[in-house]
Design a protein around this motif. Structure first.
Motif, PDB file in Angstrom:
ATOM      1  N   ARG A 131       0.822  -1.212   0.000  1.00 14.45           N
ATOM      2  CA  ARG A 131       0.000   0.000   0.000  1.00 14.45           C
ATOM      3  C   ARG A 131       0.862   1.271   0.000  1.00 14.45           C
ATOM      4  N   VAL A 163      -6.174  -5.455  -1.288  1.00 11.19           N
ATOM      5  CA  VAL A 163      -6.180  -4.006  -1.067  1.00 11.19           C
ATOM      6  C   VAL A 163      -7.607  -3.491  -1.264  1.00 11.19           C
ATOM      7  N   GLU A 167      -7.978   2.163  -0.245  1.00  7.10           N
ATOM      8  CA  GLU A 167      -6.517   2.146  -0.173  1.00  7.10           C
ATOM      9  C   GLU A 167      -5.880   2.341  -1.548  1.00  7.10           C
TER      10      GLU A 167
END
Length: 265
Positions: A131, A163, A167
C-alpha cells in the motif's frame, strides 16, 4: 512448522494470507490458524488448491515470457513464502544475470526468503507494505539490486485483491508504472466475482479473519489497473488461458482469477 523459521514477533493466532497460500501449495510454513482458515476455504471452494496452483503456473509462464523479452529485473510485490519455481529460479533459467527483489509484509515469508536467498547478491527481500509503493521504490535494498533507469517487471500476482478500494489499488500500479522505464512490465492476477459471485462473497467474508481482506473485482475494474500499459496477448483472461502450455482449459471461469501482463510503451 520448524520453530527456527518463526520470528519472535509473529502472531500465530491470526491467519496470514501468505501462510494460507503456502498451505494450499503444499508448504510447511503455516500455523494451525492458517490451516483452519484454509480448511474453511476448501469447504467453500473444494478446488482451492488447484486454483492456487493455476495462479502459480500463470506466474511462472508470465515471468518466463517477460524474461525472454529481455527484461532482467523483477520486483515481486506480495511475494509470499517461496516455493518451488520461485521468480528468481524462472528468470535466471532464461538469463543467469537476472535480478529479483521480493517484497512482503508477512514476517514468516520474509524470514524464510532471507534464509533461502542468503549469499545471492542478485536477489534480496524487503519487508514492506504494497500500500506504500513509494517506500518500496525508495528502499536501499531495492536500489542496490534494481536500476529503475532500465526496464523492470513489477509482479502483483494475487496481490491487489488484498487491497481495499479506499486504499487505492489503482494508485499502487500507477506509481509503479511511473517509476519504470519504457519497456517495463506489470504482471497481475486478481480474484473476480464475475462467474461465481456467491462463492467469492463467501471467500471475502472468510478472509475478514485474516491479516488482509479478499476483495473480488469485475473484469473492467481489474482491466483499469492496466491503464497506461500496453496489454500483451491474449489480454486479461482467466489465468489458465494466459498462454497455456498444454490443451486449453475447457471451464476457465471456475478458476476465479483473471490474469494479464502489460508493457510500458
Amino acid at each position: 512448522m520448524d520453530s527456527e523459521w518463526i520470528p519472535p514477533e509473529v502472531d500465530s493466532q491470526r491467519p496470514s494470507v501468505a501462510r494460507v497460500y503456502d498451505f494450499l501449495l503444499g508448504g510447511s510454513h503455516n500455523f494451525a490458524s492458517d490451516r483452519d482458515l484454509a480448511t474453511g476455504l476448501l469447504r467453500i471452494e473444494p478446488q482451492a488448491r488447484e486454483l492456487a496452483q493455476a495462479n502459480r503456473a500463470f506466474l511462472r509462464r508470465a515471468v518466463r515470457t517477460v524474461a525472454e523479452a529481455g527484461v532482467e529485473q523483477f520486483v515481486d510485490i506480495g511475494s509470499g513464502i517461496p516455493t518451488q519455481g520461485n521468480v528468481h529460479e524462472i528468470a535466471q533459467a532464461v538469463n543467469p544475470g537476472a535480478r529479483v527483489v521480493y517484497v512482503d509484509n508477512d514476517d514468516v515469508a520474509v524470514a524464510h526468503s532471507r534464509r533461502i536467498l542468503a549469499g545471492d547478491d542478485r536477489t534480496t527481500v524487503i519487508q514492506a507494505d504494497m500500500r506504500r509503493p513509494a517506500d518500496i521504490l525508495a528502499h536501499p535494498e531495492l536500489k542496490r539490486v534494481v536500476d529503475l533507469g532500465r526496464p523492470v517487471a513489477f509482479l502483483l500476482v494475487a496481490a491487489l485483491h488484498l487491497v481495499k478500494d479506499h486504499e487505492d489499488p489503482a494508485g499502487i500500479v500507477a506509481t509503479l508504472r511511473d517509476a519504470g522505464a519504457a519497456g517495463s512490465h506489470v504482471v497481475l492476477s486478481h480474484l473476480t466475482h464475475e462467474a461465481q459471485p456467491g462463492k467469492t462473497a463467501a471467500i471475502g467474508k472468510l478472509y475478514d479473519r485474516a491479516t488482509s481482506p479478499a476483495v473480488s473485482r469485475s473484469h473492467s475494474e481489474i482491466l483499469h489497473f492496466f491503464d497506461g500499459w500496453d496489454m500483451l496477448d491474449p489480454g486479461l483472461v482467466y489465468v489458465p488461458l494466459w498462454r497455456p502450455e498444454g490443451d486449453p482449459e475447457p471451464n476457465p471461469e471456475r478458476f476465479l482469477l483473471f490474469g494479464g501482463v502489460g508493457r510500458r510503451p
